[in-house]
Scaffold this motif. Structure first.
Motif, PDB file in Angstrom:
ATOM      1  N   GLU A 704       0.831  -1.208   0.000  1.00 51.41           N
ATOM      2  CA  GLU A 704       0.000   0.000   0.000  1.00 51.41           C
ATOM      3  C   GLU A 704       0.861   1.251   0.000  1.00 51.41           C
ATOM      4  O   GLU A 704       0.510   2.259  -0.611  1.00 51.41           O
ATOM      5  N   ASP A 708       1.720   3.278  -3.892  1.00 52.95           N
ATOM      6  CA  ASP A 708       0.690   4.314  -3.867  1.00 52.95           C
ATOM      7  C   ASP A 708       0.777   5.204  -5.107  1.00 52.95           C
ATOM      8  O   ASP A 708       1.845   5.731  -5.445  1.00 52.95           O
ATOM      9  N   MET A 741      -4.417  -1.861  -5.570  1.00 49.83           N
ATOM     10  CA  MET A 741      -2.965  -1.756  -5.614  1.00 49.83           C
ATOM     11  C   MET A 741      -2.398  -2.351  -6.903  1.00 49.83           C
ATOM     12  O   MET A 741      -1.333  -1.937  -7.369  1.00 49.83           O
ATOM     13  N   TYR A 744      -2.318   0.388  -9.262  1.00 47.00           N
ATOM     14  CA  TYR A 744      -1.250   1.335  -8.920  1.00 47.00           C
ATOM     15  C   TYR A 744       0.120   0.776  -9.295  1.00 47.00           C
ATOM     16  O   TYR A 744       0.975   1.496  -9.829  1.00 47.00           O
TER      17      TYR A 744
END
Length: 897
Positions: A704, A708, A741, A744
């Motif tokens: 995380e 990010d 995620m 990302y």
């Protein structure tokens, strides 16, 4: 919602305190190794007649890595107090750091504190039962929950106890609409009077009505926009002009500023345009004989950090018009309201002075260093001019009502860097909107309620009536405070010890998200990037975060200026090639969990070569190099510290390269090598980013944080002319568990593997003289052919007793390295059909062989294991008799270690 703000503030404060308590009560070596604590050596209490006493001490070895800076408050305690329950006893032991000076002779810091009236060395002797003659002293961070009491429970009332912020029916209405709370109850909001303070906070849509025209309103159409009155230079571009026009035509408005689009310059121009419009309107009123309409200009500029406020102060005080005269904004009275930990703005002969308003922790106030200028009886209005700008943050604005009259308010409030401001901190500014009561009535329309299956709704499940300001209500739009929120929700949110729960992020996130995403107040996006080269801007566009972003024609064509010295290693020439603007270095590391030695070594060598190419000739030029030319971004403090120390040693030993003192060099390095959060808002010519993690288990723990999207957006948008992104293949190939995620993580993958479409393997020697290689990828506009990632050099091998057999795809540089091996030690075969290189080598001198050619990764692991087993067998294994008593698992574990 008010409860949620208060309790979350208490929670984050408590978690911060618990974290600091864990650091203090954990055994010292653990906390020191994690850079959270330090052992203070040679502690001395300096008493000089006529001067206040202070402490000096040294931080050496691992303790020199503690995250510590000037003006930090720390706990300086003996070993006996490490596990003592925290209480009022702590206050005499809290010291404030005044000076930290690096000393290469001790490989550490000399530290000096601010004057401290308590002699803790004597206090130690009187409070410890059996005091030692030479006690061990430690430094620990301390945490103080400075915000919760400002929300509720302070001596003169918290923010939630004022202006109905904590009990507003509009807040109940919003909580029900957004499903805030475990049992959202519907409380009917009937017709009634509501203060503008609570309307700004809980129902801002009412203030965006076209019927409410502020005093700066100017009629214009999108086809024929009205020219701005401001003559500030540089003139605002088309998107900045549109943002200023729209913002000044609304009571509350937002400006979204992607990285490098000139948010600070836009704010300075906006304030000047505001002044021009107010003065034009006042002149018109005076000419018509109506002196009463000559409106004052009372402006507040607020931000989360003092650094952002200082940037705005410099922008405004130095702003000039096309005739090189100070702008109207620069001619206003400028006041910097701050705490005791901040310095006043220094005077400059060519620019207006900034008045200094200091609020001390004792509760007293200083005006330009003088006491008794601002008191309860002598309020601030006595020394304020009619037109002024106050620059301050939420913590100091909370205290301001104690030194102004009850009807004090601002005409314009601007929030800079609003993506970093927690929503509840905006309450400190909302104290100063023009307060009046408005009569709200139902419109006959209904707002649909958000349905959240995770909540137990104990209420009537129906839509909520919309409200409006009653027709005929005697509202005075000219008196309403205009609020302009400037930020970007695609940059990093407020840093908090605890992440907000998923279902209440709407109110616990940033101020910008609260107003723009949730309340949907109108906004304009700035569209011209003045910072970065076109290739960098084009990559930012691939993230699909911003609409119609474009590079400014002049800065978009600028490239890195560096003339590489003779003898520069070939791999560094490739990496620092100014035409390879967006680039990535991909290495084969596997087990780094916070510190990557290979990344630190690469960065050090690249930095030293870039420093030599710029060739700063004076100390001032060198400071400029570290503070403007180069930025090194590392997500973990440990990696940053490793790079700082490696660079420091190479710049000072064995030959001193730098023109700076050791202390100045260390300060410059600390200002050059930052985490992503600290780099937000700044830029450099060259940005080198180090991920620092390649271990798959660690990537799982930190997915995380490390993947990010906002962090990645900030990181890749700091560079002006060139960016080098350094990471491992493991990092790029890692697939997170969380679906969000995964998206990302794909952005880092797209950067290194897709946007960087060209590749070349590069060979280098690390600091130990070991030969290694990495894949260098870069973006090319000329060559659109996409080279598959990590495909330009395939290298494998296997061990058969003392013989190493390798297979490598053909590479000219690798062939040169092989030619350096004595012919009797290697048999080389070239396969023209593949093309490839096959080798057979006798491993008689493994260490010397590694200084000539890189080894395949699997072979390195196998050889290291064999060497370890051999060393362990001869040095550390127990005797044969004792080995027999060990289980097979135990022997295996020992051999592995």
């Amino acid at each position: 919602i008010a409860h949620m703000w208060y309790f979350f503030s208490r929670l984050t404060g408590a978690m911060d305190e618990l974290e600091k308590e864990e650091i203090r009560t954990m055994f010292p070596e653990y906390s020191i190794a994690n850079l959270n604590a330090a052992k203070a050596g040679k502690l001395v209490y300096i008493k000089i007649p006529g001067n206040d006493p202070y402490y000096i001490f040294e931080l050496t070895a691992l303790s020199s890595n503690m995250k510590l800076k000037t003006k930090d408050q720390v706990l300086l305690i003996p070993n006996e107090f490490r596990d003592r329950k925290m209480g009022l006893w702590k206050y005499p032991w809290i010291v404030t750091i005044e000076q930290i000076v690096w000393n290469s002779k001790i490989n550490g810091y000399h530290v000096k504190t601010y004057p401290h009236k308590h002699d803790i060395m004597e206090l130690y002797k009187t409070t410890v039962k059996n005091p030692l003659e030479n006690p061990t002293w430690y430094i620990y961070p301390i945490a103080m929950d400075a915000w919760s009491k400002k929300l509720y429970g302070s001596k003169n009332g918290g923010l939630l106890e004022k202006y109905n912020f904590g009990i507003s029916k509009l807040g109940h209405r919003l909580a029900y609409l957004w499903d805030i709370g475990s049992k959202a109850k519907y409380r009917k909001v009937t017709s009634g009077n509501y203060s503008t303070n609570e309307i700004y906070l809980y129902y801002p849509q009412l203030l965006t009505s076209s019927n409410l025209k502020p005093k700066t309103f100017v009629q214009f159409s999108k086809e024929k926009p009205t020219n701005l009155l401001t003559t500030a230079i540089p003139p605002p571009d088309f998107s900045q002009q549109s943002a200023i026009q729209n913002a000044l035509n609304y009571i509350i408005y937002a400006i979204q500023g992607p990285p490098g689009t000139g948010k600070s310059q836009t704010i300075a121009a906006l304030i000047d345009e505001y002044c021009c419009r107010i003065q034009a309107k006042s002149t018109s009123s005076i000419n018509s004989g109506d002196d009463a309409n000559a409106a004052p200009m009372r402006i507040l500029v607020t931000a989360f950090s003092y650094a952002a406020l200082r940037v705005m102060i410099e922008k405004i005080r130095k702003s000039q018009d096309r005739d090189q005269n100070p702008t109207k904004a620069a001619q206003l009275q400028l006041i910097y309201l701050h705490s005791g930990g901040e310095d006043a703005i220094e005077s400059e002969s060519s620019y207006p002075d900034v008045d200094d308003l200091l609020h001390k922790s004792s509760g007293s106030w200083l005006w330009n260093g003088q006491t008794r200028k601002v008191t309860k009886k002598k309020t601030l209005e006595n020394i304020l001019e009619d037109n002024f700008i106050i620059f301050s943050n939420a913590h100091q604005l909370f205290h301001l009502p104690a030194r102004v009259l009850s009807d004090f308010h601002f005409d314009l409030i601007i929030v800079d860097e609003a993506s970093q401001v927690p929503t509840d901190q905006f309450l400190a500014s909302l104290q100063f909107v023009f307060s009046q009561y408005l009569n709200l009535v139902p419109t006959g329309k209904f707002t649909p309620k958000n349905k959240n299956e995770n909540h137990n709704i104990d209420s009537i499940n129906h839509d909520i009536p919309e409200l409006k300001i009653k027709i005929g209500e005697e509202i005075q739009p000219d008196h309403l405070t205009q609020v302009i929120i400037v930020g970007d929700y695609f940059q990093l949110p407020p840093v908090q010890p605890v992440d907000p729960p998923k279902n209440v992020e709407t109110i616990l996130g940033s101020l910008y998200s609260y107003y723009v995403r949730e309340h949907q107040i109108p906004q304009t996006q700035l569209r011209v990037n003045y910072r970065s080269n076109t290739d960098i801007v084009n990559f930012t566009k691939t993230l699909l975060l911003y609409k119609d972003l474009q590079a400014f024609s002049q800065t978009g064509a600028q490239t890195l200026q560096c003339s590489l010295p003779l003898g520069t290693d070939p791999w560094i020439r490739d990496v620092l090639d100014p035409t390879k603007i967006v680039s990535a270095i991909i290495h084969e590391g596997n087990y780094e969990i916070a510190i990557s030695s290979i990344e630190a070594q690469l960065i050090t060598q690249i930095t030293l070569t870039y420093w030599r190419s710029v060739n700063p000739r004076t100390a001032d030029e060198e400071k400029r190099f570290w503070l403007e030319y180069l930025g090194i971004v590392a997500p973990h403090n440990a990696q940053g510290r490793q790079i700082i120390h490696q660079l420091f040693m190479d710049m000072t030993q064995p030959v001193k390269l730098t023109r700076l003192s050791d202390d100045d060099l260390m300060k410059c390095l600390q200002a050059t090598i930052y985490s992503v959060e600290k780099f937000q808002g700044s830029d450099r010519n060259l940005i080198i980013a180090s991920v620092g993690i390649s271990d798959r288990d660690q990537l799982k723990k930190e997915e995380e944080f490390i993947f990010d999207l906002n962090r990645f957006n900030v990181l890749t948008s700091r560079a002006k002319h060139k960016i080098i992104y350094i990471c491992s293949r493991n990092f790029l190939d890692f697939i997170p568990k969380d679906k969000k995620m995964i998206g990302y993580a794909a952005q880092a993958y797209n950067y290194a593997y897709l946007y960087c479409n060209q590749e070349k393997p590069l060979f280098f020697k690390n600091s130990d003289g070991i030969q290694d290689y990495f894949y260098f990828r870069w973006h090319s506009n000329q060559n659109s052919h996409q080279i598959p990632p990590c495909s330009t050099f395939q290298y494998e091998g296997r061990l058969e007793e003392d013989v190493l057999k390798t297979y490598a795809s053909y590479n000219k540089d690798f062939q040169v390295l092989l030619s350096m091996i004595p012919s009797q030690k290697v048999q080389i075969e070239f396969q023209k059909q593949t093309p490839s290189i096959q080798t057979i080598m006798k491993i008689c001198d493994y260490e010397s062989l590694r200084t000539i050619i890189p080894m395949p990764r699997n072979v390195v692991r196998e050889l290291n294991r064999k060497i370890a087993i051999t060393k362990l067998s001869s040095d550390t294994l127990p005797s044969n008799d004792s080995v027999k008593t060990l289980s097979k698992d135990h022997k295996s574990e020992k051999i592995n270690k």
